[in-house]
Scaffold this active site. Structure first.
Site, PDB file in Angstrom:
ATOM      1  N   SER A 212      33.911  37.860  49.259  1.00  0.00           N
ATOM      2  CA  SER A 212      34.922  38.158  48.246  1.00  0.00           C
ATOM      3  C   SER A 212      36.336  37.813  48.700  1.00  0.00           C
ATOM      4  O   SER A 212      37.221  37.575  47.889  1.00  0.00           O
ATOM      5  CB  SER A 212      34.869  39.646  47.888  1.00  0.00           C
ATOM      6  OG  SER A 212      35.303  40.433  48.990  1.00  0.00           O
ATOM      7  N   ASN A 213      36.564  37.830  50.008  1.00  0.00           N
ATOM      8  CA  ASN A 213      37.878  37.660  50.626  1.00  0.00           C
ATOM      9  C   ASN A 213      38.838  38.801  50.281  1.00  0.00           C
ATOM     10  O   ASN A 213      40.041  38.693  50.493  1.00  0.00           O
ATOM     11  CB  ASN A 213      38.529  36.321  50.267  1.00  0.00           C
ATOM     12  CG  ASN A 213      39.443  35.819  51.371  1.00  0.00           C
ATOM     13  OD1 ASN A 213      39.150  35.949  52.549  1.00  0.00           O
ATOM     14  ND2 ASN A 213      40.564  35.228  50.998  1.00  0.00           N
ATOM     15  N   TRP A 214      38.293  39.885  49.763  1.00  0.00           N
ATOM     16  CA  TRP A 214      39.111  41.087  49.514  1.00  0.00           C
ATOM     17  C   TRP A 214      39.555  41.677  50.850  1.00  0.00           C
ATOM     18  O   TRP A 214      38.780  41.635  51.797  1.00  0.00           O
ATOM     19  CB  TRP A 214      38.234  42.097  48.755  1.00  0.00           C
ATOM     20  CG  TRP A 214      38.932  43.358  48.368  1.00  0.00           C
ATOM     21  CD1 TRP A 214      39.599  43.599  47.217  1.00  0.00           C
ATOM     22  CD2 TRP A 214      39.039  44.560  49.158  1.00  0.00           C
ATOM     23  NE1 TRP A 214      40.107  44.878  47.228  1.00  0.00           N
ATOM     24  CE2 TRP A 214      39.791  45.492  48.414  1.00  0.00           C
ATOM     25  CE3 TRP A 214      38.582  44.944  50.422  1.00  0.00           C
ATOM     26  CZ2 TRP A 214      40.073  46.769  48.876  1.00  0.00           C
ATOM     27  CZ3 TRP A 214      38.870  46.210  50.898  1.00  0.00           C
ATOM     28  CH2 TRP A 214      39.604  47.115  50.123  1.00  0.00           C
TER      29      TRP A 214
END
Length: 257
Positions: A212-214
């Site tokens: 997600s790269n969150w």
């Protein structure tokens, strides 16, 4: 994750704002995600306590960690992190990274006995500088962020060919993640990054995972990408059976879920 009580370390960037386990669990619920692999942010450098606390709060039945491992880390230090759910070491050949490619071989030597893998991030346009090091890796390793070509290149570029050749060696994986960080055309189509992702997915669907790269470090909150969009790109880049591999089967194999 950025948890309360942990400060940024010298050599890394500032912590923009907290990103807690509760924050992530809200995202999980929205996107219907059941498991997670959390990655040590550059801000914490070699202080992995926050990321391992996050795994503890979520529970190891559903969480794993990628940590920063010093080239001179002791076996007991790595064993302690393994017990807490760490399964990989981050190599970051970009500003702020705790360990760059020059420390990769030493880190790999430290983690190999534990069955860990490396997560390697660099500007894909420079991959030619790193091919000898990448070919020498004996453990599994992930090439992060769709190769992170800054700016993007054509899908038939020779440097994408080099990633394909690494996937064919049998111990490299590619992570579909953060296309918004490199795309010049933008979402939701990511027309300049999508062809690279699709080529790599079609070539080696059993070697692909998604992220997600969150919490979208380095992006102002008002410009955050749509998290659902980051997942929905797979509807355009992979068929249903391949999405099952990318989202479920491949990470289960790599992380021992």
């Amino acid at each position: 994750m950025y948890l309360p009580g942990y400060e940024a370390q010298p050599g890394g960037p500032k912590i923009p704002e907290l990103a807690t386990v509760a924050d992530y669990q809200a995202l999980q619920k929205w996107l219907s995600l059941e498991r997670v692999v959390v990655t040590q942010p550059n801000a914490y450098q070699f202080d992995n306590r926050a990321i391992l606390q996050g795994v503890a709060e979520i529970g190891q039945e559903r969480a794993r960690a990628i940590v920063a491992v010093a080239p001179d880390a002791s076996e007991s230090e790595i064993e302690a992190m393994h017990t807490q759910g760490a399964r990989g070491a981050r190599i970051m050949q970009l500003p702020g990274g705790a360990v760059g490619i020059d420390g990769l071989a030493e880190v790999e030597e430290r983690i190999r006995a534990f069955g860990w893998h490396l997560m390697v991030q660099f500007n894909g346009r420079e991959i030619g500088d790193y091919m000898a090091t990448l070919k020498a890796i004996k453990t599994d390793y992930i090439i992060d962020h769709i190769g992170k070509f800054m700016p993007p290149v054509a899908a038939d570029d020779s440097r994408v060919d080099q990633i394909v050749s690494l996937l064919d060696r049998g111990n490299a994986w590619i992570k579909i993640c953060g296309g918004y960080e490199t795309s010049l055309s933008g979402g939701p189509e990511y027309a300049d990054v999508g062809p690279i992702a699709k080529r790599l997915i079609e070539h080696a669907p059993e070697r692909v995972i998604w992220g997600s790269n969150w919490p979208h470090v380095g992006v102002p909150r008002m410009q955050y990408p749509d998290d659902a969009e980051q997942l929905d790109v797979l509807l355009h880049w992979a068929d249903e059976s391949t999405r099952q591999k990318i989202l479920v089967d491949n990470p289960a194999a790599l992380y021992g879920f």
